[in-house]
Motif scaffolding. Structure first.
Motif, PDB file in Angstrom:
ATOM      1  N   UNK A 185       0.922  -1.188   0.099  1.00 31.01           N
ATOM      2  CA  UNK A 185      -0.030   0.026  -0.004  1.00 31.01           C
ATOM      3  C   UNK A 185       0.743   1.230  -0.128  1.00 31.01           C
ATOM      4  N   UNK A 186       2.087   1.400   1.008  1.00 28.49           N
ATOM      5  CA  UNK A 186       2.850   2.342   0.883  1.00 28.49           C
ATOM      6  C   UNK A 186       3.394   2.692  -0.471  1.00 28.49           C
ATOM      7  N   UNK A 187       4.105   1.438  -1.043  1.00 29.12           N
ATOM      8  CA  UNK A 187       4.669   1.780  -2.308  1.00 29.12           C
ATOM      9  C   UNK A 187       3.936   2.123  -3.300  1.00 29.12           C
ATOM     10  N   UNK A 188       2.692   1.881  -3.304  1.00 28.05           N
ATOM     11  CA  UNK A 188       1.632   2.401  -4.391  1.00 28.05           C
ATOM     12  C   UNK A 188       1.255   3.813  -4.216  1.00 28.05           C
ATOM     13  N   UNK A 189       0.889   4.199  -2.856  1.00 29.64           N
ATOM     14  CA  UNK A 189       0.685   5.420  -2.624  1.00 29.64           C
ATOM     15  C   UNK A 189       1.691   6.477  -2.975  1.00 29.64           C
ATOM     16  N   UNK A 190       2.977   6.114  -2.621  1.00 26.56           N
ATOM     17  CA  UNK A 190       4.243   7.106  -2.600  1.00 26.56           C
ATOM     18  C   UNK A 190       4.540   6.924  -4.062  1.00 26.56           C
ATOM     19  N   UNK A 191       4.380   6.165  -4.917  1.00 23.41           N
ATOM     20  CA  UNK A 191       4.695   6.059  -6.151  1.00 23.41           C
ATOM     21  C   UNK A 191       3.543   6.992  -7.261  1.00 23.41           C
ATOM     22  N   UNK A 192       2.548   7.012  -6.673  1.00 20.87           N
ATOM     23  CA  UNK A 192       1.357   7.667  -7.334  1.00 20.87           C
ATOM     24  C   UNK A 192       1.564   9.077  -6.845  1.00 20.87           C
ATOM     25  N   UNK A 193       1.998   9.452  -5.693  1.00 21.41           N
ATOM     26  CA  UNK A 193       2.390  10.949  -5.397  1.00 21.41           C
ATOM     27  C   UNK A 193       3.567  11.555  -6.214  1.00 21.41           C
ATOM     28  N   UNK A 194       4.373  10.445  -6.372  1.00 24.81           N
ATOM     29  CA  UNK A 194       5.769  10.848  -7.208  1.00 24.81           C
ATOM     30  C   UNK A 194       5.232  11.068  -8.688  1.00 24.81           C
ATOM     31  N   UNK A 195       4.523  10.085  -9.188  1.00 24.42           N
ATOM     32  CA  UNK A 195       4.184  10.249 -10.614  1.00 24.42           C
ATOM     33  C   UNK A 195       3.356  11.211 -11.137  1.00 24.42           C
ATOM     34  N   UNK A 196       2.618  11.760 -10.033  1.00 24.08           N
ATOM     35  CA  UNK A 196       1.539  12.830 -10.413  1.00 24.08           C
ATOM     36  C   UNK A 196       2.169  14.167  -9.855  1.00 24.08           C
ATOM     37  N   UNK A 197       3.288  13.947  -8.992  1.00 22.88           N
ATOM     38  CA  UNK A 197       3.679  15.309  -8.609  1.00 22.88           C
ATOM     39  C   UNK A 197       2.909  16.049  -7.367  1.00 22.88           C
ATOM     40  N   UNK A 198       1.950  14.994  -6.824  1.00 26.80           N
ATOM     41  CA  UNK A 198       0.997  15.772  -6.074  1.00 26.80           C
ATOM     42  C   UNK A 198       1.593  15.426  -4.467  1.00 26.80           C
ATOM     43  N   UNK A 199       1.018  15.975  -3.412  1.00 27.04           N
ATOM     44  CA  UNK A 199       1.373  15.841  -2.167  1.00 27.04           C
ATOM     45  C   UNK A 199       0.081  15.179  -1.382  1.00 27.04           C
ATOM     46  N   UNK A 200       0.427  14.727  -0.268  1.00 25.68           N
ATOM     47  CA  UNK A 200      -0.771  13.908   0.531  1.00 25.68           C
ATOM     48  C   UNK A 200      -1.821  14.807   0.716  1.00 25.68           C
ATOM     49  N   UNK A 201      -1.468  16.245   1.098  1.00 26.42           N
ATOM     50  CA  UNK A 201      -2.598  17.095   1.194  1.00 26.42           C
ATOM     51  C   UNK A 201      -3.682  17.409   0.120  1.00 26.42           C
ATOM     52  N   UNK A 202      -3.142  17.051  -1.262  1.00 32.23           N
ATOM     53  CA  UNK A 202      -3.949  17.339  -2.433  1.00 32.23           C
ATOM     54  C   UNK A 202      -5.342  16.657  -2.320  1.00 32.23           C
TER      55      UNK A 202
END
Lengths: 340, 165
Positions: free
Chosen positions: A212-229
Motif C-alpha cells: 500500500x505504501x509503495x503504491x501511494x508514494x509512487x502515485x504521489x511521485x508520478x503525479x507530482x502531488x502531495x498527501x494534502x492534495x
C-alpha cells in the motif's frame, strides 16, 4: 506512438475520465449492523442467502449486486459491453458462475482483496481506450466460504490472534460509462507485487502495508502531488494493525500518512469483536460503493485516492513455508460536477 | 576460467541479494512487532484455567455418579469419556462450542470435548461435499495429526518400556 496516458512509472491519467454512473452494494448481517450499515443498498440477514452452501450464497451476492446496478440504472444486462469480476475462492467460482447466468462478455480477475480496484482500473482503460461504453466491475467475498478455504471450519473452536481480520460478507458492482458527468476515475496507479517476507496468514495487514505504501508514494511521485492534495487517502483492508504499520513506513520515507483511512477499520466497530477489522474483496468494494460514493456525490469529498490492497495468500504456498506477497492498486475518484 | 569466475560472481550476487532481502524482512518484522497488539496473556491464562476447570469438574461429577451407581473405576472412566465426547459434539452442532473456545482458549481445546469439536466441526462443514469426499475425508483434517503423533508417541514409549523395563 505517443504514450500520453501513462505518466511517471506506474500511473495512468485518463484523457476522458470514465464516470461511475451507478454502484450497488449488498452485505451480510454483521456488516449491516456495523457503523456503515445504512450506506449499503441491501442487507441480507442470513449467511446462506437462501442457498444450501456458503459458496452458492457468495455467488448469489455478486449476481444480485450486478443485477441491482443494472436495475438501478434502468438498463438491460445486454447493454453492458464487459463484466470484470473476481473473488477469493479457488478458480474464482463466485464470479465465474455469476457470469454464466448473466450472459455479459466476461473477464475474470484475481487480485485478492484489491480485485475491486483492479476491475475499476481495467474497466476505465477499456472505456477511455474506446473499446467499450459501459462496463461493470464487481467483486464478492463471504466470511464462511473464505474461512473454510483459508483457515478453519466455522464451528471449529479457535482463538483468533489480535492481528486477525474478519472477511467481509457481501458484494459490490460499479457501472462505469463513457457518457455522463459525475464521480469519475481520473487517475489510476497500478501496483507492483511487494513481498515483505511476512509469513503469518493471520496478519494480513502486515503483509499488505508495504504494498500500500509503495503504491501511494509512487502515485504521489508520478503525479507530482502531495498527501494534502487529496481530501482523503483510503486503503482497502489493512485493518488497524496494517494502517499503523503503513503510517510508520510512510513516516520513514518522509510522508505523513497519519490521516490515512482504511475501509477495514471503518466497516466494523470495536464492539463487533473482529480484532483488527474487516478484510476480503468485498471490504473496500462495499465501503467505496456505499459510503465513499455517497460522500463524493454529496460533495463532502471532492477528490479521494482509494488504494485497494490484496494479500496474495495461497494455502498451498503458505503451508510450504513461503511468505505472503501483496499488491495494491490506487484509483483517484473525483466529482467533476463540483468544479474548483 | 573467466566463465567460472562469472559464475562465482553471479552466485555471490545472488547470495548478496538473498541476504539483503532476509535482512530487510527482519527489519520489517521489527516494525510489525511494534504495532501488533500483544495477546492478553494473563486474562487468557485465567480464562483457560476457569473454563478448563469447569469442564473437568463436570467430568468429575459424572465420574462420581457412575462410581456411585456401582461401576468399577475403569468402566466409570470410559463412560465419562463417552459422555464428554458426546457433549462436545452436541455443543459443536448447536454452534456453542466455538464460542466457549473463544473465551477459554486452550482450556476448552485440550480436554476431550475439544477433540470432539475438532472432528465434528469439519464433518458439519464439509457435508456439502458429500459423505465420502466431504464428511468422511475431511473429518480428521484437524484431529488426524493429533492421532498420528499420539500413536507414534505411544509406540515410542512402549518400545522404550520394552527395552528398558
Amino acid at each position: 506512438m505517443s504514450n500520453t496516458k501513462k505518466i511517471g512509472k506506474q500511473t495512468i491519467r485518463f484523457d476522458n475520465p470514465p464516470v461511475i454512473v451507478e454502484t450497488a452494494s449488498i452485505v451480510g448481517p454483521k456488516e449491516g449492523k456495523g457503523p456503515l450499515g445504512e450506506t449499503f443498498d441491501r442487507v441480507v440477514d442470513n449467511m446462506y442467502f437462501g442457498e444450501n452452501s456458503f459458496e452458492k450464497a457468495e455467488r448469489k451476492f455478486i449476481e444480485e449486486a450486478i443485477k441491482l446496478v443494472v436495475e438501478k440504472q434502468k438498463i438491460q444486462a445486454s447493454d453492458i459491453d464487459f463484466l470484470l469480476a473476481g473473488d477469493l475462492l479457488n478458480q474464482m467460482i463466485s464470479a465465474n458462475f455469476a457470469a454464466s447466468t448473466l450472459g455479459i462478455p466476461f473477464f475474470g480477475l484475481y487480485g485478492a482483496c484489491s480485485t475491486m480496484m483492479e476491475g475499476i482500473i481495467l474497466g476505465s482503460m477499456l472505456i477511455d481506450g474506446g473499446y467499450a461504453s459501459k462496463v461493470i466491475a464487481g467483486t464478492s467475498s463471504h466470511y464462511c466460504s473464505a474461512e473454510r478455504q483459508y483457515r478453519f471450519p466455522v464451528e471449529q473452536g479457535v482463538q483468533r490472534p489480535m492481528t486477525a481480520q474478519w472477511t467481509v460478507t457481501g458484494a459490490a458492482a460499479f457501472l462505469l460509462s463513457a457518457e455522463a458527468q459525475g464521480v469519475n476515475v481520473s487517475h489510476a496507479t497500478v501496483g507492483k507485487v511487494v513481498d515483505a517476507g511476512v509469513k503469518d496468514p493471520h496478519d494480513m495487514g502486515a503483509a499488505m502495508a508495504p504494498a500500500a505504501v509503495d503504491t501511494i508514494i509512487t502515485h504521489l511521485q508520478d503525479t507530482g502531488r502531495d498527501v494534502g492534495y487529496y481530501d482523503l487517502i483510503v486503503t482497502g483492508d489493512l485493518g488497524a494493525v496494517g494502517r499503523a504499520i503503513a503510517a510508520d513506513l510512510g513516516n520513514q520515507q518522509g510522508y505523513d500518512f497519519s490521516q490515512l483511512e482504511d475501509c477495514g477499520v471503518l466497516i466494523f466497530d470495536s464492539s463487533q469483536d473482529t480484532h483488527a477489522g474487516g478484510s476480503g474483496c468485498a471490504c473496500s468494494a462495499v465501503v467505496t460503493a456505499g459510503h465513499f460514493m455517497q460522500q463524493l456525490r454529496a460533495g463532502k469529498y471532492k477528490r479521494i485516492l482509494i488504494v485497494g490492497t490484496g494479500a496474495l495468500l495461497s494455502v498451498t504456498s503458505s503451508q510450504q513455508g513461503e511468505s505472503i506477497p501483496a499488491i495494491a492498486h490506487g484509483v483517484v475518484l473525483e466529482n467533476s460536477k463540483n468544479p474548483e | 576460467m573467466s566463465e567460472t569466475g562469472n559464475m562465482n560472481q553471479n552466485n555471490l550476487d545472488k547470495e548478496m541479494q538473498q541476504s539483503q532481502k532476509a535482512y530487510e524482512a527482519q527489519e520489517y518484522q521489527q516494525v510489525v512487532k511494534r504495532h501488533s497488539p500483544r495477546p492478553k496473556v494473563l486474562r487468557n491464562t485465567i480464562m483457560a484455567f476457569v473454563v478448563g476447570g469447569t469442564i473437568c469438574a463436570f467430568a468429575q461429577v459424572f465420574r462420581n455418579l457412575f462410581l456411585g451407581a456401582g461401576l468399577v473405576e475403569q468402566d466409570a472412566s470410559a463412560a465419562v469419556v463417552m459422555i464428554m465426547v458426546f457433549l462436545g459434539a452436541l455443543l459443536t452442532g448447536l454452534g456453542v462450542y466455538d464460542n466457549i473456545v473463544k473465551v477459554g482458549g486452550a482450556g476448552a481445546i485440550v480436554p476431550i470435548t475439544g477433540f470432539a469439536n475438532s472432528i465434528v466441526a469439519p464433518a458439519l462443514e464439509f457435508k456439502r461435499e458429500g459423505f465420502v469426499y466431504g464428511v468422511g475425508a475431511r473429518m480428521f483434517t484437524i484431529a488426524g495429526p493429533v492421532l498420528v503423533y499420539g500413536f507414534l508417541t505411544s509406540i515410542i514409549i512402549g518400545l522404550l518400556r520394552f527395552i528398558l523395563g
